[in-house]
Structures are given as structure tokens and as C-alpha cells.
Design a protein around this motif. Sequence first.
Motif, short mmCIF file in Angstrom:
data_model
loop_
_atom_site.label_atom_id
_atom_site.label_comp_id
_atom_site.label_asym_id
_atom_site.label_seq_id
_atom_site.Cartn_x
_atom_site.Cartn_y
_atom_site.Cartn_z
N ALA A 28 0.83 -1.21 0.00
CA ALA A 28 0.00 0.00 0.00
C ALA A 28 0.86 1.26 0.00
O ALA A 28 0.58 2.21 -0.73
CB ALA A 28 -0.93 -0.01 1.21
N LEU A 29 1.91 1.26 0.81
CA LEU A 29 2.79 2.43 0.87
C LEU A 29 3.61 2.58 -0.40
O LEU A 29 3.83 3.70 -0.88
CB LEU A 29 3.67 2.37 2.10
N LYS A 30 4.03 1.48 -0.98
CA LYS A 30 4.77 1.53 -2.24
C LYS A 30 3.87 2.08 -3.34
O LYS A 30 4.30 2.91 -4.15
CB LYS A 30 5.28 0.14 -2.61
N GLU A 31 2.63 1.61 -3.37
CA GLU A 31 1.68 2.10 -4.38
C GLU A 31 1.46 3.60 -4.22
O GLU A 31 1.45 4.34 -5.21
CB GLU A 31 0.35 1.36 -4.25
N ALA A 32 1.31 4.06 -2.98
CA ALA A 32 1.11 5.49 -2.74
C ALA A 32 2.34 6.29 -3.18
O ALA A 32 2.21 7.35 -3.80
CB ALA A 32 0.80 5.74 -1.27
N ARG A 51 -8.30 -0.26 -0.32
CA ARG A 51 -7.60 -0.81 0.85
C ARG A 51 -8.46 -0.69 2.09
O ARG A 51 -9.40 0.09 2.14
CB ARG A 51 -6.30 -0.04 1.10
N ARG A 52 -8.05 -1.43 3.14
CA ARG A 52 -8.71 -1.30 4.44
C ARG A 52 -8.44 0.10 5.00
O ARG A 52 -7.46 0.75 4.65
CB ARG A 52 -8.17 -2.36 5.41
N ALA A 53 -9.32 0.55 5.88
CA ALA A 53 -9.27 1.92 6.40
C ALA A 53 -7.90 2.28 6.98
O ALA A 53 -7.38 3.37 6.73
CB ALA A 53 -10.36 2.13 7.45
N PHE A 54 -7.32 1.40 7.77
CA PHE A 54 -6.03 1.70 8.38
C PHE A 54 -4.96 1.95 7.32
O PHE A 54 -4.16 2.88 7.44
CB PHE A 54 -5.60 0.55 9.31
N LEU A 55 -4.95 1.14 6.27
CA LEU A 55 -3.95 1.31 5.22
C LEU A 55 -4.21 2.57 4.41
O LEU A 55 -3.27 3.26 4.01
CB LEU A 55 -3.92 0.07 4.32
N ARG A 56 -5.47 2.87 4.18
CA ARG A 56 -5.81 4.13 3.47
C ARG A 56 -5.30 5.33 4.27
O ARG A 56 -4.76 6.27 3.71
CB ARG A 56 -7.32 4.25 3.26
N ARG A 57 -5.47 5.27 5.59
CA ARG A 57 -5.01 6.37 6.43
C ARG A 57 -3.49 6.55 6.30
O ARG A 57 -3.01 7.68 6.19
CB ARG A 57 -5.39 6.13 7.90
N LEU A 58 -2.75 5.46 6.28
CA LEU A 58 -1.30 5.55 6.10
C LEU A 58 -0.95 6.15 4.74
O LEU A 58 -0.04 6.97 4.61
CB LEU A 58 -0.65 4.17 6.24
N GLN A 59 -1.71 5.76 3.71
CA GLN A 59 -1.48 6.32 2.38
C GLN A 59 -1.78 7.82 2.37
O GLN A 59 -0.99 8.61 1.84
CB GLN A 59 -2.35 5.61 1.34
N HIS A 60 -2.89 8.22 2.99
CA HIS A 60 -3.24 9.64 3.06
C HIS A 60 -2.14 10.43 3.78
O HIS A 60 -1.77 11.53 3.34
CB HIS A 60 -4.57 9.85 3.80
N GLN A 61 -1.60 9.89 4.86
CA GLN A 61 -0.54 10.57 5.60
C GLN A 61 0.71 10.75 4.74
O GLN A 61 1.32 11.83 4.73
CB GLN A 61 -0.20 9.81 6.88
N LEU A 62 1.09 9.71 4.03
CA LEU A 62 2.26 9.80 3.17
C LEU A 62 2.04 10.84 2.07
O LEU A 62 2.93 11.66 1.79
CB LEU A 62 2.55 8.42 2.55
N ILE A 63 0.87 10.83 1.48
CA ILE A 63 0.55 11.79 0.42
C ILE A 63 0.58 13.21 0.95
O ILE A 63 1.13 14.12 0.32
CB ILE A 63 -0.81 11.43 -0.21
N GLU A 64 0.03 13.42 2.14
CA GLU A 64 0.03 14.74 2.76
C GLU A 64 1.45 15.23 3.02
O GLU A 64 1.73 16.43 2.86
CB GLU A 64 -0.77 14.70 4.07
N GLU A 65 2.34 14.33 3.40
CA GLU A 65 3.74 14.70 3.64
C GLU A 65 4.39 15.27 2.39
O GLU A 65 5.38 16.00 2.47
CB GLU A 65 4.54 13.49 4.12
N HIS A 66 3.85 14.94 1.23
CA HIS A 66 4.36 15.44 -0.04
C HIS A 66 3.56 16.63 -0.56
O HIS A 66 3.64 16.96 -1.75
CB HIS A 66 4.38 14.30 -1.07
N GLN A 67 2.79 17.25 0.32
CA GLN A 67 1.99 18.44 0.00
C GLN A 67 1.04 18.21 -1.17
O GLN A 67 0.83 19.06 -2.02
CB GLN A 67 2.88 19.66 -0.29
N LEU A 68 0.44 17.00 -1.20
CA LEU A 68 -0.57 16.69 -2.20
C LEU A 68 -1.89 16.39 -1.49
O LEU A 68 -1.90 16.14 -0.29
CB LEU A 68 -0.15 15.47 -3.03
N LEU A 69 -2.98 16.42 -2.23
CA LEU A 69 -4.29 16.14 -1.69
C LEU A 69 -4.70 14.71 -2.01
O LEU A 69 -4.37 14.20 -3.09
CB LEU A 69 -5.33 17.09 -2.27
N SER A 70 -5.43 14.11 -1.09
CA SER A 70 -5.99 12.78 -1.36
C SER A 70 -7.35 12.70 -0.70
O SER A 70 -7.64 13.42 0.25
CB SER A 70 -5.06 11.69 -0.80
N PHE A 71 -8.17 11.83 -1.22
CA PHE A 71 -9.49 11.60 -0.62
C PHE A 71 -9.93 10.19 -0.97
O PHE A 71 -9.48 9.61 -1.94
CB PHE A 71 -10.51 12.64 -1.11
#
Length: 76
Positions: A28-32, A51-71
Motif C-alpha cells: 500500500a505504501l509503495k503504491e502510494a 484498501r482497508r481503512a487503516f492502510l488508506r489512512r497511512l497512504q493519506h498521511q504519506l501523500i500529505e507529507e508530499h503536500q498533495l491532496l488525497s481523498f
Amino acid sequence: AAGSSDAEVAPQENATPFTPFEDEKELALKEAQEAIEQVKKTDRAVELTPRRAFLRRLQHQLIEEHQLLSFSVGDK
């Protein structure tokens, strides 16, 4: 036995044993991360694998760290 459909699996030498969840988390993190790179190159949205909610949350956090938007889209 002849005609048997059993498969034999051997561990890779020096492989780190992962649990199925750790494998899923790593994927999931590699895909993000790959999506982040693609968005930065193309300036276009990228859809990720459901993905499951917990994994989506990790993906959202990684994306946010790169100053991008996700939903998330969907009913869960």
C-alpha cells in the motif's frame, strides 16, 4: 506423488519474514509512493487500489507529507 497439485515453497535466503498484514502495508505504501511520483510528473490524479481503512489512512498521511491532496471514494 504423481499427479499431485501440491506446491513446495522454500524461504528465500536472508529474507525478512513478513506477516500478511506487513506485506499488504508495504504494498500500500509503495503504491502510494509511486502514485505521488506520477502525480508530480504528470499533474494528474491517480486512483489507488481499494484498501482497508487503516492502510488508506497511512497512504493519506504519506501523500500529505508530499503536500498533495488525497481523498477516499466509496461507502466505507
